[in-house]
Write a protein that holds these residues in place. Structure first.
Motif, mmCIF file in Angstrom:
data_model
loop_
_atom_site.group_PDB
_atom_site.id
_atom_site.type_symbol
_atom_site.label_atom_id
_atom_site.label_comp_id
_atom_site.label_asym_id
_atom_site.label_seq_id
_atom_site.Cartn_x
_atom_site.Cartn_y
_atom_site.Cartn_z
ATOM 1 N N PRO A 125 0.806 -1.226 0.000
ATOM 2 C CA PRO A 125 0.000 0.000 0.000
ATOM 3 C C PRO A 125 0.840 1.277 0.000
ATOM 4 O O PRO A 125 0.480 2.251 -0.675
ATOM 5 N N LYS A 126 1.940 1.280 0.730
ATOM 6 C CA LYS A 126 2.761 2.487 0.805
ATOM 7 C C LYS A 126 3.367 2.816 -0.560
ATOM 8 O O LYS A 126 3.421 3.982 -0.972
ATOM 9 N N GLU A 127 3.829 1.778 -1.263
ATOM 10 C CA GLU A 127 4.389 2.004 -2.602
ATOM 11 C C GLU A 127 3.307 2.510 -3.556
ATOM 12 O O GLU A 127 3.564 3.369 -4.406
ATOM 13 N N ALA A 128 2.091 1.985 -3.403
ATOM 14 C CA ALA A 128 0.975 2.460 -4.229
ATOM 15 C C ALA A 128 0.743 3.947 -4.002
ATOM 16 O O ALA A 128 0.627 4.729 -4.951
ATOM 17 N N ALA A 129 0.683 4.340 -2.738
ATOM 18 C CA ALA A 129 0.469 5.753 -2.423
ATOM 19 C C ALA A 129 1.621 6.611 -2.940
ATOM 20 O O ALA A 129 1.408 7.683 -3.522
ATOM 21 N N ASN A 130 2.846 6.137 -2.752
ATOM 22 C CA ASN A 130 4.013 6.917 -3.186
ATOM 23 C C ASN A 130 4.062 7.109 -4.701
ATOM 24 O O ASN A 130 4.708 8.046 -5.187
ATOM 25 N N SER A 131 3.404 6.218 -5.441
ATOM 26 C CA SER A 131 3.391 6.381 -6.900
ATOM 27 C C SER A 131 2.696 7.674 -7.317
ATOM 28 O O SER A 131 2.883 8.151 -8.433
ATOM 29 N N LEU A 132 1.892 8.242 -6.423
ATOM 30 C CA LEU A 132 1.182 9.486 -6.720
ATOM 31 C C LEU A 132 2.024 10.724 -6.450
ATOM 32 O O LEU A 132 1.620 11.837 -6.813
ATOM 33 N N LEU A 133 3.167 10.549 -5.809
ATOM 34 C CA LEU A 133 3.970 11.711 -5.396
ATOM 35 C C LEU A 133 4.348 12.650 -6.543
ATOM 36 O O LEU A 133 4.265 13.875 -6.382
ATOM 37 N N PRO A 134 4.793 12.137 -7.702
ATOM 38 C CA PRO A 134 5.114 13.074 -8.793
ATOM 39 C C PRO A 134 3.924 13.934 -9.199
ATOM 40 O O PRO A 134 4.076 15.129 -9.459
ATOM 41 N N LEU A 135 2.743 13.321 -9.242
ATOM 42 C CA LEU A 135 1.541 14.077 -9.573
ATOM 43 C C LEU A 135 1.229 15.102 -8.488
ATOM 44 O O LEU A 135 0.869 16.248 -8.772
ATOM 45 N N LEU A 136 1.358 14.673 -7.256
ATOM 46 C CA LEU A 136 1.057 15.555 -6.133
ATOM 47 C C LEU A 136 1.988 16.757 -6.102
ATOM 48 O O LEU A 136 1.552 17.897 -5.894
ATOM 49 N N GLU A 137 3.270 16.518 -6.318
ATOM 50 C CA GLU A 137 4.240 17.618 -6.269
ATOM 51 C C GLU A 137 3.980 18.631 -7.382
ATOM 52 O O GLU A 137 4.083 19.844 -7.172
ATOM 53 N N ASN A 138 3.638 18.159 -8.563
ATOM 54 C CA ASN A 138 3.356 19.086 -9.651
ATOM 55 C C ASN A 138 2.041 19.833 -9.437
ATOM 56 O O ASN A 138 1.913 21.000 -9.816
ATOM 57 N N ALA A 139 1.057 19.169 -8.818
ATOM 58 C CA ALA A 139 -0.187 19.863 -8.482
ATOM 59 C C ALA A 139 0.083 20.976 -7.478
ATOM 60 O O ALA A 139 -0.506 22.063 -7.558
ATOM 61 N N LYS A 140 0.986 20.737 -6.533
ATOM 62 C CA LYS A 140 1.328 21.758 -5.536
ATOM 63 C C LYS A 140 1.972 22.981 -6.189
ATOM 64 O O LYS A 140 1.780 24.116 -5.746
ATOM 65 N N GLN A 141 2.715 22.760 -7.273
ATOM 66 C CA GLN A 141 3.331 23.885 -7.964
ATOM 67 C C GLN A 141 2.296 24.768 -8.655
ATOM 68 O O GLN A 141 2.536 25.955 -8.883
ATOM 69 N N VAL A 142 1.160 24.186 -8.999
ATOM 70 C CA VAL A 142 0.118 24.939 -9.687
ATOM 71 C C VAL A 142 -0.687 25.795 -8.707
ATOM 72 O O VAL A 142 -1.087 26.911 -9.024
ATOM 73 N N VAL A 143 -0.931 25.262 -7.518
ATOM 74 C CA VAL A 143 -1.770 25.948 -6.536
ATOM 75 C C VAL A 143 -0.909 26.889 -5.693
ATOM 76 O O VAL A 143 0.071 26.449 -5.080
ATOM 77 N N PRO A 144 -1.224 28.178 -5.637
ATOM 78 C CA PRO A 144 -0.440 29.110 -4.824
ATOM 79 C C PRO A 144 -0.355 28.655 -3.366
ATOM 80 O O PRO A 144 -1.331 28.133 -2.815
ATOM 81 N N GLN A 145 0.792 28.827 -2.774
ATOM 82 C CA GLN A 145 1.038 28.297 -1.433
ATOM 83 C C GLN A 145 0.040 28.807 -0.402
ATOM 84 O O GLN A 145 -0.402 28.058 0.470
ATOM 85 N N ASP A 146 -0.343 30.089 -0.501
ATOM 86 C CA ASP A 146 -1.218 30.649 0.526
ATOM 87 C C ASP A 146 -2.668 30.188 0.404
ATOM 88 O O ASP A 146 -3.502 30.501 1.260
#
Length: 479
Positions: A125-146
């Motif tokens: 399960p942990k590896e499954a969740a971690n597979s989303l990290l690249p998507l998550l990190e790029n989504a964070k770059q799109v959404v302003p931090q504040d």
């Protein structure tokens, strides 16, 4: 073939091939932790910088790939462009072209390169969740931090995860919840990470369609209904009155809820929605062929003798010596649909003993998609260059009449836009689609319906898919 090329040839040929393919593709590709992904350029700085803008991050966890969508809405809940596009979109690709190269690449990039969906990790399960990290990190770059702490992040998984079984799938979902809480900085909720059932998908598609048509916020009678015909299931969803909702049966015999309540753009809607499992187009083929079992079937084009495989089961798919027979095929479609009313325990039913929602204004205008659009295009009675077309159910019957008179040897020239594997079944498919609309959903044969694959919104054509509807619900609730 690999035995006849040297080591250098084995390395260089796939590299050249992959490089050529990536050169041709319009998106920007990158390797993140061994996972090949595609995304539209991260242009967060070009998003309108307004404190009133609201974002939503939606993960679509499919059986063969995972995707992320980032939507941005202004204070009126209109979509705001993310860079040049109406949304930010990225997916982890399942690229079979790299299989030629996998012996060399596997040690570096691992299993996720070949199977990036969450269901590729049934015991980790942990590896499954971690597979989303690249998507998550790029989504964070799109959404302003504040704004991240107020930005909802949701994940909807589909059939692939469901097939793992309750224990394995729930462990993966919990690992995803933990990942989002620890790494996303977005607003999370355990209920927002789930396996979507067909009714949820249908209601979200209803929201998406009516949003793109600018119907949300209006009274229910000004909305449109949807019919979405997939391979395994078909969904119907439309808005009903509060009075009808109050008298609706609470659940189906399988425990599904008939009516969902949604608050959208300041308006409360009661959505009749039902997903008819095993009545999608590909599943229906199996049902119809199973009626004749080992005998020849009147829905198959003359000259075809083969086997149809669905759900791991083989079905005899051979034509009568005289070819397909429209009247007999339609009778089988009705039988497969269970549309004779014999199992109905309510005042009004569609088929298979399912309550029909009561009808009404919310069903008057129907937008019909997926395989309905595809077969109409293949049969040649809509313009493939137009994403929206007005037709009538009888158009499918008229197209079926022509198809059922066609021999397999003539089918390719008669239907140049059809995929070759579909040709033996084109009479069956079109008749089933007609039967589903008229005998199943009770539409008049001449009633206008709208076939739609994408909807015009601002300067873009937007796919009417569930992630946008999920985002709109999340942002509406946040308001």
């Amino acid at each position: 073939m690999l035995n006849h090329i040297g080591y250098r040839g084995f390395i260089s040929a796939p590299l050249l091939l992959v490089s050529f393919v990536l050169f041709l593709l319009p998106s920007v590709y990158s390797l993140n932790d061994g996972i090949l992904s595609t995304n539209r350029k991260l242009l967060a700085t070009t998003v309108t910088n307004s404190s009133s803008n609201k974002y939503a991050v939606i993960f679509d966890a499919g059986s063969s790939e995972s995707r992320v969508h980032v939507f941005c809405f202004d204070q009126n809940l209109d979509l705001v462009h993310v860079g040049k596009d109406i949304e930010f979109f990225q997916k982890l690709l399942h690229i079979t072209i790299l299989l030629l190269y996998h012996y060399y690449m596997l040690q570096q990039f691992g299993r996720a390169l070949l199977e990036p969906g969450l269901s590729a990790y049934p015991t980790n399960p942990k590896e499954a969740a971690n597979s989303l990290l690249p998507l998550l990190e790029n989504a964070k770059q799109v959404v302003p931090q504040d704004t991240r702490q107020n930005t909802p992040v949701k994940l909807g998984a589909t059939a692939g995860l469901r097939q793992l079984g309750a224990d394995a799938s729930e462990k993966i979902l919990q690992a995803v919840r933990d990942l989002l809480k620890a790494n996303s900085s977005f607003k999370t909720n355990d209920d927002w990470v789930t396996i979507l059932d067909g009714s949820q998908e249908g209601s979200y598609q209803w929201v998406t369609m009516n949003y793109l048509l600018k119907n949300l916020g209006k009274k229910y009678s000004n909305t449109v209904g949807i019919v979405d015909l997939g391979g395994g299931s078909v969904q119907m969803a439309y808005a009903i009155s509060e009075a009808t909702a109050a008298k609706a049966p609470k659940t189906t015999k399988d425990g599904d809820i008939y009516v969902k309540e949604l608050s959208l753009m300041g308006t409360k809607y009661y959505i009749y929605v039902h997903s008819y499992l095993n009545y999608g187009l590909l599943a229906a083929r199996a049902k119809i062929l199973n009626i004749t079992k080992d005998a020849n079937n009147p829905c198959i084009l003359a000259g075809y003798d083969g086997v149809y495989t669905y759900g791991g089961v083989d079905y005899k798919a051979s034509a009568l010596s005289s070819g397909s027979h429209m009247k007999r095929c339609r009778k089988q479609a009705i039988e497969a649909l269970k549309a004779d009313g014999s199992t109905c325990t309510y005042k009004n039913c569609t088929f298979g003993g399912i309550w029909n929602g009561g009808g009404g204004d919310g069903q008057d205008h129907l937008f019909v998609g997926s395989f309905y659009y595809d077969r109409a295009e293949e049969a040649g009675f809509i313009n493939a260059s137009e994403p929206v077309a007005t037709v009538r159910p009888r158009d499918f019957k008229l197209a079926a009449k022509r198809a059922c008179q066609t021999k397999l040897q003539d089918a390719a020239s008669a239907y140049p836009d059809a995929d070759a594997p579909n040709l033996p079944y084109i009479c069956m498919d079109l008749l089933y689609q007609y039967t589903l609309l008229v005998d199943g959903f009770g539409l008049k044969p001449w009633k206008p319906i709208t076939l739609a694959i994408r909807i015009k919104y601002q300067d873009a054509l937007v796919e009417a898919a569930w992630p946008l509807g999920s985002a709109i619900e999340a942002v509406s609730v946040a308001n």
